[in-house]
Write an enzyme that holds these catalytic residues in place. Structure first.
Site, PDB file in Angstrom:
ATOM      1  N   LYS A  82     -83.734 -80.349  32.395  1.00 51.84           N
ATOM      2  CA  LYS A  82     -84.465 -80.235  31.132  1.00 51.84           C
ATOM      3  C   LYS A  82     -84.798 -78.778  30.831  1.00 51.84           C
ATOM      4  O   LYS A  82     -85.098 -78.000  31.749  1.00 51.84           O
ATOM      5  CB  LYS A  82     -85.754 -81.053  31.205  1.00 51.84           C
ATOM      6  CG  LYS A  82     -85.537 -82.544  31.428  1.00 51.84           C
ATOM      7  CD  LYS A  82     -84.764 -83.172  30.278  1.00 51.84           C
ATOM      8  CE  LYS A  82     -84.626 -84.674  30.463  1.00 51.84           C
ATOM      9  NZ  LYS A  82     -83.762 -85.278  29.407  1.00 51.84           N
ATOM     10  N   HIS A  89     -75.657 -92.100  26.929  1.00 57.03           N
ATOM     11  CA  HIS A  89     -76.957 -91.698  27.467  1.00 57.03           C
ATOM     12  C   HIS A  89     -77.493 -92.723  28.469  1.00 57.03           C
ATOM     13  O   HIS A  89     -77.200 -93.907  28.387  1.00 57.03           O
ATOM     14  CB  HIS A  89     -77.903 -91.602  26.260  1.00 57.03           C
ATOM     15  CG  HIS A  89     -79.358 -91.678  26.561  1.00 57.03           C
ATOM     16  ND1 HIS A  89     -80.113 -92.810  26.364  1.00 57.03           N
ATOM     17  CD2 HIS A  89     -80.220 -90.744  27.040  1.00 57.03           C
ATOM     18  CE1 HIS A  89     -81.364 -92.581  26.682  1.00 57.03           C
ATOM     19  NE2 HIS A  89     -81.466 -91.337  27.101  1.00 57.03           N
TER      20      HIS A  89
HETATM   21 MG    MG Z   1     -80.715 -86.287  26.726  1.00 57.77          MG
END
Ligand code: MG
Length: 391
Positions: free
Chosen positions: A185, A323
């Protein structure tokens, strides 16, 4: 195939992690079980929500399960008496207006998942095999049917700390376990912190191409253009959701300025929205990655419509990288010949790793050939069905 029962349980899957946009502390999911009978044999199909959008208990109990339960047998079967997923999809979507997809696309997706699991068990086939038989596997030099590239997704911001050493440890564990890439992230910490985390992962990987970053849509402001340029200079495998999911103009700007591949689509929930993404988002066929999630977007039937539209615009199935890390995506990637399967690198979660019958070797998953989706072979997921199956 006759529907005998269908039920849903909303379960907590909260964790002490966050991305740049949200915390996962209060996350929930729907566990769904559908019992069917065919040729005097009974099968139980299981479905479990995708990650990040909460459970769909209200919608399932109020609209979609009652519609399925009320359907006549002939409304679910083809002329030869075999279960017809397209007809079942039409049953679920009766009296639903076009557009405004919202949360219902996830409710239909998880219920359709349970139907595919039951249908495959009734055919004594893994779902990937049934999908390949139904829709065909891509004909290219990539992984064979039943196999697919697999990568690890992690590097969340822990609510207690966000240190680069933790990211490096997670990346090392992922590569040691055979995953092809590691994704972390970004966008939820100061730029210097993010770059330290990225370079820690690159050092473990040995190449920036084996590392990707996910901004969860939080780098769209004018003040972030310098941050995107810095990420672009890293030479990463891809930059995921640099801008908000529906900011097609901002995305087109990124596609015009970034050399790095862009990945997006996990918050696009229908064929119509996917078409708009491809028409107006500036994405580059053959370079960028499409991450629409079948469980969040009405299931396999609608996903095939997305694929067909994309193919008509010059994209390949190999450009699709669904995803989340759920069993439906694993079987679709392996059965249809999509690009790669994402799986969470955290320990022992419902979206972590793969089921016990699936092997990972040199970046490739060789998927379990047991009938169905293999949920029963994944204890970290199967435990959420406790009580639902007995009830
Ligand atoms: Mg993502």
């Amino acid at each position: 195939m006759q529907i005998l029962s269908a039920s849903e349980k909303t379960v907590s899957i909260g964790s002490g992690t966050a991305n740049a946009a949200i915390s996962f502390e209060n996350m929930t999911a729907s566990a769904v079980a559908v019992q069917v009978e065919t040729k005097n044999r009974r099968f139980t199909g299981l479905g479990f929500s995708s990650y990040g959008r909460y459970g769909h208990g209200g919608l399932l109990r109020e609209r979609f399960i009652p519609r399925l339960r009320a359907a006549q047998d002939k409304e679910l079967l083809d002329d030869s008496g075999t279960f017809d997923p397209e007809k079942a999809w039409a049953v679920l979507m009766q009296d639903e207006k076009e557009g405004g997809h919202g949360e219902r696309s996830g409710a239909v997706g998880v219920l359709e998942m349970a139907l595919w699991d039951a249908f495959a068990k009734s055919q004594d086939m893994p779902v990937w095999g049934l999908l390949a038989e139904t829709f065909g596997h891509i004909d290219d030099s990539g992984p064979a049917v039943g196999e697919c590239p697999i990568y690890a997704s992690g590097g969340h911001y822990l609510l207690s700390s966000d240190d680069a050493r933790g990211v490096a440890d997670e990346a090392k564990r992922s590569f040691d376990n055979g995953y092809a890439y590691f994704k972390l992230k970004v966008g939820g910490a100061p730029e210097s912190t993010d770059l330290a985390r990225i370079h820690a992962a690159i050092e473990v990987a040995g190449s920036p191409r084996l590392v990707a970053v996910d901004a969860n849509g939080m780098l769209g402001g004018a003040e972030s253009s310098g941050r995107l340029d810095a990420l672009d200079r890293c030479g990463l495998g891809w930059i995921e959701e640099p801008v908000a999911p529906l900011d097609f103009n901002g995305l087109a700007g990124c596609a015009g300025s970034l050399d790095t591949s862009i990945a997006t689509g996990e918050n696009i929930f229908s064929e119509a929205d996917a078409a708009n993404l491809l028409l107006f988002g500036g994405l580059r066929a053959g370079k960028d990655k499409l991450q629409m999630d079948p469980l969040l977007s009405y299931g396999v039937i609608e996903y095939m419509r997305m694929i067909q539209f994309a193919e008509s615009r010059g994209w390949s199935r190999r450009d699709f990288h669904p995803h989340a890390g759920h069993q439906m995506a694993l079987h679709m990637v392996a059965g249809l010949g999509l690009g790669s399967h994402e799986t969470a690198s955290v320990h022992d979660g419902p979206f972590s790793g793969v089921d016990e019958g699936t092997r990972i070797e040199d970046g490739i998953a060789i998927v379990n050939d047991a009938p169905g989706l293999g949920i029963e072979y994944k204890p970290s997921l199967y435990r959420y069905f406790d009580g639902l199956l007995a009830g």
